[in-house]
Design a protein around this motif. Structure first.
Motif: not given
Length: 274
Positions: A70, A72-75, A79, A212
Motif C-alpha cells: 500500500m 506505493g499507492v498511499v502517500d 489514508e 474509497r
C-alpha cells in the motif's frame, strides 16, 4: 470358616441402597468463574504456545507485506492512518477470529468438547479462557506491525499506548465471533471456511480507506466488529485526536465483544450437550 456381619446376625441388615449411599463420595462444589477462567487460560496458553507462534509470524509478515504494498499507492494523511490501523488490527483478526474458529470447529468434530463438559467449570470460563489465550498471542505481532507502519508512513509513535485498549477489546469481539463460528459450524471444514471469510472481510474492509469504498460496502464495514478498533486506533495518529470519539469507538467495540462472547457461550452449551 465364613464371617457373617453382625448386622445380619442381629436382624438389622442395612439395605443395599443405603450402604451404597453411605460409601458414595459427595461431589465437590462447582468452580467459580474467575478461578476456572484463569485455569483454562493458562492451560490453553501453554498448549497453543508452540503450535501458534509460527502462525503468529505469518500473521505479522502478512500485515507488514500489505503495508509495503500500500505504500506505493498511499502517500500519507488519512489514508495512511487507515492502512496502518487496519493492518495492525488484522493481526488480531487472523489469530482471534480465524484460528479460534478452526480450533473450536476441530474440537467439536473430534469430541474434545466432551472433556470440557466433564469438568466442573462454567461454560463461560471455557470460552473466555480460550479466547483470551488466543488473543494474547496477538500482542507482540500487533505492536511490531504498528511500529513498522508508523515508521514506514511517517506517523507519530506517541499514542501507541492506545493499543493496550484496542487489542483486548477488538480481540474479545473477534474471538467471540470466531468461537461462535467454530461451535455453530456443523463440520470443521465449514468452520475453517467461515474463519477465512471473516479474516478476508477484516482485511478488505479494515485496511482499505473507508472513503474509497462504495456506500453499500461502507454499511457492511460498520457491521464488522474490528472496524471500531481500527477507527479508534486510526484517530490517535492525528495532531489533536478527538478522544471522545476514540472512547466511543472503544465502547462500541467492548459492547460487541460482550455480545459475541455471550453468543459463543450459548453455542458452547448447545454443542456440548449434543
Amino acid at each position: 470358616m465364613s464371617v457373617v456381619p453382625a448386622e445380619v446376625l442381629s436382624g438389622r441388615a442395612l439395605p443395599v441402597e443405603d450402604a451404597v449411599a453411605e460409601q458414595a463420595a459427595e461431589l465437590g462444589p462447582r468452580a467459580r468463574l474467575w478461578p476456572a477462567l484463569c485455569a483454562v487460560y493458562r492451560a490453553q496458553l501453554s498448549r497453543a504456545r508452540v503450535a501458534r507462534i509460527p502462525l503468529l509470524f505469518v500473521a505479522t509478515f502478512q500485515s507488514i507485506g500489505i503495508m509495503v504494498l500500500m505504500r506505493g499507492v498511499v502517500d500519507g494523511g488519512g489514508e495512511a492512518r487507515a492502512v496502518v490501523a487496519g493492518s495492525s488490527v488484522l493481526v488480531v483478526a487472523f489469530v482471534a477470529l480465524n484460528l479460534l474458529a478452526q480450533y473450536f470447529g476441530q474440537l467439536r468434530a473430534s469430541g474434545g468438547l466432551d472433556h470440557y463438559a466433564t469438568l466442573p467449570v462454567p461454560p463461560a470460563a471455557v470460552v473466555l479462557g480460550a479466547a483470551g489465550a488466543y488473543a494474547s498471542f496477538t500482542v507482540p505481532g500487533t505492536v511490531v506491525t504498528a511500529v513498522f507502519g508508523c515508521v514506514l508512513f511517517g506517523l507519530p509513535l506517541s499514542h501507541l499506548w492506545i493499543l493496550a485498549a484496542v487489542i483486548p477489546l477488538a480481540g474479545a469481539a473477534l474471538a467471540g465471533l470466531g468461537a461462535a463460528l467454530g461451535l455453530l459450524a456443523p463440520r470443521p471444514e465449514l468452520a475453517t471456511l467461515l474463519g477465512q471469510l471473516g479474516m478476508s472481510a477484516a482485511l478488505l474492509l479494515g485496511v482499505l480507506p473507508a472513503d474509497r469504498l462504495p456506500t453499500v460496502v461502507q454499511y457492511a464495514r460498520d457491521l464488522l466488529p474490528s472496524t471500531y478498533g481500527v477507527e479508534a486506533f486510526g484517530l490517535t495518529f492525528g495532531a489533536h485526536p478527538d478522544w471522545g470519539v476514540v472512547v466511543l469507538d472503544l465502547a462500541v467495540c467492548a459492547g460487541v465483544g460482550v455480545v459475541s462472547l455471550a453468543v459463543a457461550t450459548w453455542a458452547y452449551r448447545r454443542a456440548a450437550v449434543r
